[in-house]
Write an enzyme that holds these catalytic residues in place. Sequence first.
Site, short mmCIF file in Angstrom:
data_model
loop_
_atom_site.label_atom_id
_atom_site.label_comp_id
_atom_site.label_asym_id
_atom_site.label_seq_id
_atom_site.Cartn_x
_atom_site.Cartn_y
_atom_site.Cartn_z
N ALA A 67 0.77 -0.99 0.01
CA ALA A 67 0.00 -0.02 -0.05
C ALA A 67 1.04 1.19 -0.06
O ALA A 67 2.19 1.09 -0.07
CB ALA A 67 -1.03 -0.03 1.36
N GLY A 112 -0.01 -4.98 1.19
CA GLY A 112 -1.05 -4.87 0.56
C GLY A 112 -1.04 -5.89 -1.01
O GLY A 112 -2.22 -6.34 -1.44
N GLU A 115 -1.81 -9.24 -0.14
CA GLU A 115 -3.26 -9.57 0.09
C GLU A 115 -4.03 -9.56 -1.34
O GLU A 115 -4.93 -10.14 -1.26
CB GLU A 115 -3.57 -8.22 0.93
N GLU A 135 3.97 -5.83 7.24
CA GLU A 135 3.16 -4.77 7.99
C GLU A 135 3.65 -4.25 9.48
O GLU A 135 3.47 -3.38 9.75
CB GLU A 135 1.56 -4.62 8.07
#
Length: 259
Positions: A67, A112, A115, A135
């Site tokens: 992200a 991300g 994910e 993260e």
Amino acid sequence: MSWDTITLDVDTETGVTTLTVTRPEQLNALTVDTLEAIEEALAEAEAAGARALVIAGAGDDAFVAGADISYMVELSTPEAQAYAELGHRVADALESFPAPTVAAIDGYAFGGGCELALACDLRVAAESAVLGQTEIDLGIIPGWGGTQRLSRLVGDETAKRLVFLGERIDGAEAAEIGFVGEVVDDDAFDERLDELAAELAAKPAFATRAAKEALNAVHDGTQRSGLALERRAWSGLFGTHDQREGMAAFLEKREPEFE
């Protein structure tokens, strides 16, 4: 439609569709605009009748490196909630996409990016790929489905090691623990992705969609409810062109011609 940070390529002849994040200088990190574009592109791909969807990242260095940290650094809790909801919508749209989805993991896939890959049906990694739910080293946890989907894929302890320690693993180790289904030599990566996508797209669309729905239901309720869904999905395929053609071709010892 066209977007600044992604492309959507639809092969109308085969039904193979490729969605590529095109921010190579930023290692394809996911901004709000990029996530919103992906959400729109998934709806467009579905409307176009995609029979197989490949998710990829532009450039030689990354699938999706994660992200957008520069955006996240000053978020308030309500703002973070909205960002999480957007990430979840994109991941859920991928997971429920009516055709098989393939994450083409070539290069970095962190946070991300992992994910996004976890929400796909299949994951193929290049040997040089590096993956990780990293993260924890940012003072946060996976927030777009990673805490849930990763455990289901690799088991509780392996998932906890990856999340607690923020470990980074290569393609071979990712395949060994079941994070990806296939690891491919870098030089053969693009060819293998094309081959797999074409094979998936050539399968009967109604049956593939029903299979995906039934397989996904494993995680949504009890075995009893999943079995009931399977019965409905299975019997509902009888009378379709692809069911009649597939069985006739088998009996006639020829290749089927699916719609």
